[in-house]
Design an enzyme around this catalytic site. Structure first.
Site, PDB file in Angstrom:
ATOM      1  N   GLU A   1     -21.553 -40.944 102.049  1.00  0.00           N
ATOM      2  CA  GLU A   1     -22.898 -40.655 102.571  1.00  0.00           C
ATOM      3  C   GLU A   1     -23.916 -40.570 101.442  1.00  0.00           C
ATOM      4  O   GLU A   1     -23.641 -40.041 100.381  1.00  0.00           O
ATOM      5  CB  GLU A   1     -22.906 -39.351 103.371  1.00  0.00           C
ATOM      6  CG  GLU A   1     -21.993 -39.338 104.594  1.00  0.00           C
ATOM      7  CD  GLU A   1     -22.387 -40.363 105.660  1.00  0.00           C
ATOM      8  OE1 GLU A   1     -23.451 -41.002 105.511  1.00  0.00           O
ATOM      9  OE2 GLU A   1     -21.641 -40.522 106.628  1.00  0.00           O
TER      10      GLU A   1
ATOM     11  N   HIS B   1     -41.176 -49.289 103.010  1.00  0.00           N
ATOM     12  CA  HIS B   1     -39.798 -49.100 102.553  1.00  0.00           C
ATOM     13  C   HIS B   1     -38.917 -50.209 103.103  1.00  0.00           C
ATOM     14  O   HIS B   1     -38.734 -50.343 104.312  1.00  0.00           O
ATOM     15  CB  HIS B   1     -39.220 -47.747 103.003  1.00  0.00           C
ATOM     16  CG  HIS B   1     -37.770 -47.609 102.644  1.00  0.00           C
ATOM     17  ND1 HIS B   1     -36.797 -47.202 103.544  1.00  0.00           N
ATOM     18  CD2 HIS B   1     -37.109 -47.853 101.480  1.00  0.00           C
ATOM     19  CE1 HIS B   1     -35.618 -47.197 102.936  1.00  0.00           C
ATOM     20  NE2 HIS B   1     -35.783 -47.587 101.692  1.00  0.00           N
TER      21      HIS B   1
ATOM     22  N   ARG C   1     -35.313 -51.352 103.079  1.00  0.00           N
ATOM     23  CA  ARG C   1     -33.910 -51.025 102.779  1.00  0.00           C
ATOM     24  C   ARG C   1     -33.118 -52.308 102.828  1.00  0.00           C
ATOM     25  O   ARG C   1     -33.144 -53.024 103.851  1.00  0.00           O
ATOM     26  CB  ARG C   1     -33.433 -50.006 103.810  1.00  0.00           C
ATOM     27  CG  ARG C   1     -32.034 -49.517 103.634  1.00  0.00           C
ATOM     28  CD  ARG C   1     -31.887 -48.570 102.452  1.00  0.00           C
ATOM     29  NE  ARG C   1     -30.622 -47.844 102.588  1.00  0.00           N
ATOM     30  CZ  ARG C   1     -29.434 -48.355 102.234  1.00  0.00           C
ATOM     31  NH1 ARG C   1     -29.364 -49.547 101.673  1.00  0.00           N
ATOM     32  NH2 ARG C   1     -28.338 -47.648 102.443  1.00  0.00           N
TER      33      ARG C   1
ATOM     34  N   ASP D   1     -40.420 -42.707  94.854  1.00  0.00           N
ATOM     35  CA  ASP D   1     -40.755 -43.750  95.832  1.00  0.00           C
ATOM     36  C   ASP D   1     -41.153 -43.134  97.176  1.00  0.00           C
ATOM     37  O   ASP D   1     -42.125 -43.557  97.812  1.00  0.00           O
ATOM     38  CB  ASP D   1     -39.546 -44.672  96.059  1.00  0.00           C
ATOM     39  CG  ASP D   1     -39.545 -45.870  95.091  1.00  0.00           C
ATOM     40  OD1 ASP D   1     -40.580 -46.088  94.418  1.00  0.00           O
ATOM     41  OD2 ASP D   1     -38.513 -46.570  95.034  1.00  0.00           O
TER      42      ASP D   1
ATOM     43  N   THR E   1     -32.170 -43.407 106.849  1.00  0.00           N
ATOM     44  CA  THR E   1     -32.537 -41.997 106.650  1.00  0.00           C
ATOM     45  C   THR E   1     -33.545 -41.862 105.511  1.00  0.00           C
ATOM     46  O   THR E   1     -34.311 -40.902 105.459  1.00  0.00           O
ATOM     47  CB  THR E   1     -31.303 -41.109 106.372  1.00  0.00           C
ATOM     48  OG1 THR E   1     -30.595 -41.635 105.252  1.00  0.00           O
ATOM     49  CG2 THR E   1     -30.390 -41.046 107.575  1.00  0.00           C
ATOM     50  N   PHE E   2     -33.554 -42.841 104.606  1.00  0.00           N
ATOM     51  CA  PHE E   2     -34.562 -42.863 103.538  1.00  0.00           C
ATOM     52  C   PHE E   2     -35.954 -42.960 104.165  1.00  0.00           C
ATOM     53  O   PHE E   2     -36.878 -42.222 103.799  1.00  0.00           O
ATOM     54  CB  PHE E   2     -34.277 -44.059 102.615  1.00  0.00           C
ATOM     55  CG  PHE E   2     -35.092 -44.106 101.344  1.00  0.00           C
ATOM     56  CD1 PHE E   2     -36.427 -44.459 101.359  1.00  0.00           C
ATOM     57  CD2 PHE E   2     -34.503 -43.809 100.125  1.00  0.00           C
ATOM     58  CE1 PHE E   2     -37.177 -44.519 100.181  1.00  0.00           C
ATOM     59  CE2 PHE E   2     -35.243 -43.861  98.938  1.00  0.00           C
ATOM     60  CZ  PHE E   2     -36.580 -44.225  98.971  1.00  0.00           C
TER      61      PHE E   2
END
Ligand SMILES: Nc1nc2c(ncn2[C@@H]2O[C@H](COP(=O)(O)OP(=O)(O)O)[C@@H](O)[C@H]2O)c(=O)[nH]1
Ligand SMILES: [Mg+2]
Length: 527
Positions: free
Chosen positions: A152, A390, A392, A469, A486-487
């Protein structure tokens, strides 16, 4: 052990008064001439010690009381002693139940004379006082530790912290528990070469005093120092139920069960359990067992309060616990307490100013160091004149997920947003591999990124760069993130705290082949 002479009493008292400026605790020790206070340095989460050092009125009160205590002969727990009154003035004292039997009473303060006020034998008691037929005691804390499944990432772990904080609050309704912050490290995504990324303290990424305004927390190093060594008395590995759960019959439950998977702990030749322990190899567990659990974090509380008396308890695989109440007031209090470390916010703010013409004044994003004082009306934040993105990539792309766009698709969306919002600048946070970043630079030449030097990388580490960031994205006029990252979710929350209009926050890219591109849910902040 101090002698009970008048001169040694004075000496101890001088010591006590000297150290008044920092946190203290008081121990009432029975010596030949009666009781006398012994004063030592103690950590701020001890309940008899005012947690906020600025709380000097409380310290003054404590000092006054103890002075009276020391100068009056006799039994400090007796009804006429100054020590036995006014303990309710100290909110950090914990109430204790009166003992049930004469024998119980004899075990602790044998000279206790009040009929209404007796103390139970309790091994963690440091000092007790009686007031209004109730005992108030200073007790040593019990330590709660936890860890999360190794794969995780940083931002899911931040979510698990919220669940555990909720459990800690439940435990503290009955006992004095303190949370030990699990050191960061060895994270799958933190692969920057040549820098050591284990045993990282929380203070590298978060403001620990801010965390402490929500629940009492200490770093692992402090736990080692104050608990007497690298031992954890009880490790519970959390797991599901072997039989799974039958559909339609959801119930919260927890049971001590045989371990289902191979244990990640093994016994050494002295009978101690060895394991990962956040990279602290010298740490050992005295006992390891498994708990099958299905439910929210606080289902563990009865086990910790009743089934074990271990001073330190670790919950491994803590991600198996669900939120007590996701999105509620308690959730948001803990989330708001997770203030980023100041040094990282400063770096982010400097970057905003230099490269994005973004300052708090112009952006209407006023920040208060004390999160408990921060309550911003939704929609009042304007944000800097840039689009925050963002993207990812890596494992999100390798899985060929259909909700993740191609770079071309993402850039197309970025241009259309810039036009719609009448913005020129775009800040991009991404974990993309080097080749993808090169392609992105070609497709989107005006892109602004925070590109750390080697020194900055060493200083802030991968976790710190993620925070920077996120901080910059959180201050953009408009944000768009990646589906189920989740970021990105943590950026949503940060913007919610800052008071942005939800329309500017809860947005995500769509995959090219995605039919129903559902946008992220709005989790409204609750105070
Ligand atoms: N600096 C930086 N790191 C990122 C970015 N996106 C992902 N990462 C890294 O990749 C990890 C992603 O894992 P996690 O935090 O669990 O978020 P999730 O996997 O997207 O849900 C982060 O912890 C970062 O280390 C980004 O935009 N900037
Ligand atoms: Mg992840």
């Amino acid at each position: 052990m101090p002698q009970g002479s008048a001169s040694s009493q004075m000496r101890y008292f001088a010591l006590f008064l000297q150290s008044m400026s920092s946190c203290l605790y008081v121990q009432l020790t029975r010596v030949s001439l009666g009781y006398m206070p012994v004063v030592s340095q103690f950590s701020p989460h001890t309940p008899c010690c005012p947690r906020d050092e600025q709380d000097s009125s409380l310290l003054d009160l404590l000092q006054e009381r103890l002075l009276a205590c020391a100068t009056s002969p006799g039994d400090p727990s007796g009804p006429s002693s100054p020590c036995s009154t006014h303990c309710s003035d100290f909110p950090y004292f914990f109430p204790f139940q009166a003992p049930q039997t004469q024998k119980e009473e004899q075990l602790f303060y044998p000279t206790v004379s009040s009929q209404d006020c007796r103390v139970k034998k309790e091994k963690r008691v440091i000092a007790s006082m009686c007031s209004q037929k109730k005992w108030y005691s200073c007790v040593l804390p019990r330590y709660l530790l936890y860890d999360v499944n190794p794969p995780e990432g940083f931002n899911l772990r931040r979510d698990v912290y919220i669940r555990i904080a909720s459990l800690l609050k439940t435990l503290r309704k009955s006992e004095n528990w303190v949370l030990v912050l699990p050191p960061w490290g060895h994270l799958y995504h933190w692969q920057s070469p040549d820098i050591l990324q284990t045993r990282i303290a929380w203070s590298e990424f978060f403001d620990v005093p801010s965390l402490n305004r929500n629940i009492p927390v200490i770093e692992y190093e402090q736990f080692l120092a104050e608990s007497g060594g690298p031992f954890i008395e009880q490790v519970y590995v959390l797991q599901g139920y072997a039989e799974g759960w039958k559909e339609g019959t959801w119930e919260e439950k927890i049971d001590e069960k045989p371990c289902i998977d191979q244990l990640m702990y093994s016994k050494d030749k002295h009978g101690y359990y060895r394991g990962w322990f956040w990279g602290y190899k010298e740490t050992r567990g005295l006992n390891v067992s498994c708990l099958s659990v299905q439910g929210s974090a606080s289902v563990v509380a009865p086990i910790l309060l009743k089934n074990t008396s271990a001073q330190s308890v670790m919950l491994d695989r803590a991600e198996n616990l669900l939120h007590d109440h996701y999105g509620g007031k308690d959730y948001w209090n803990t989330r708001r307490s997770m203030v980023f470390a100041k040094h990282l916010r400063v770096v982010g703010d400097k970057f905003r100013k230099e490269y994005l013409q973004s300052t708090d004044e112009a952006d209407k994003t006023q920040y208060k160091e004390d999160w408990t004082q921060m309550k911003i009306k939704t929609g009042t934040a304007l944000g800097g004149p840039y689009l925050g993105v963002h993207l990812r990539r890596r494992d999100f792309v390798w899985g060929h997920r259909e909700d993740v766009p191609s770079l071309q698709g993402a850039v197309k969306k970025i241009y259309s947003l810039l036009e719609m919002l009448n913005l020129e600048k775009v800040f991009v946070a991404t974990d993309a591999v080097e080749e993808e970043v090169e392609l992105l630079k070609k497709l989107l030449p005006e892109m602004v990124r925070f590109e750390p030097s080697l020194e900055e990388l060493e200083l802030y580490k991968d976790g710190g760069l993620a925070v920077i960031d996120q901080w910059i994205c959180a201050h953009a006029r408009y944000f768009i993130g990646t589906s189920v990252s989740t970021f990105s979710f943590r950026i949503h929350e940060e913007r919610e705290i800052l008071g942005f209009d939800p329309k500017t926050t809860y947005n995500r890219f769509c995959g090219e082949t995605e039919k129903n591109c559902e946008q992220p849910a709005h989790w409204k902040i609750v105070y």
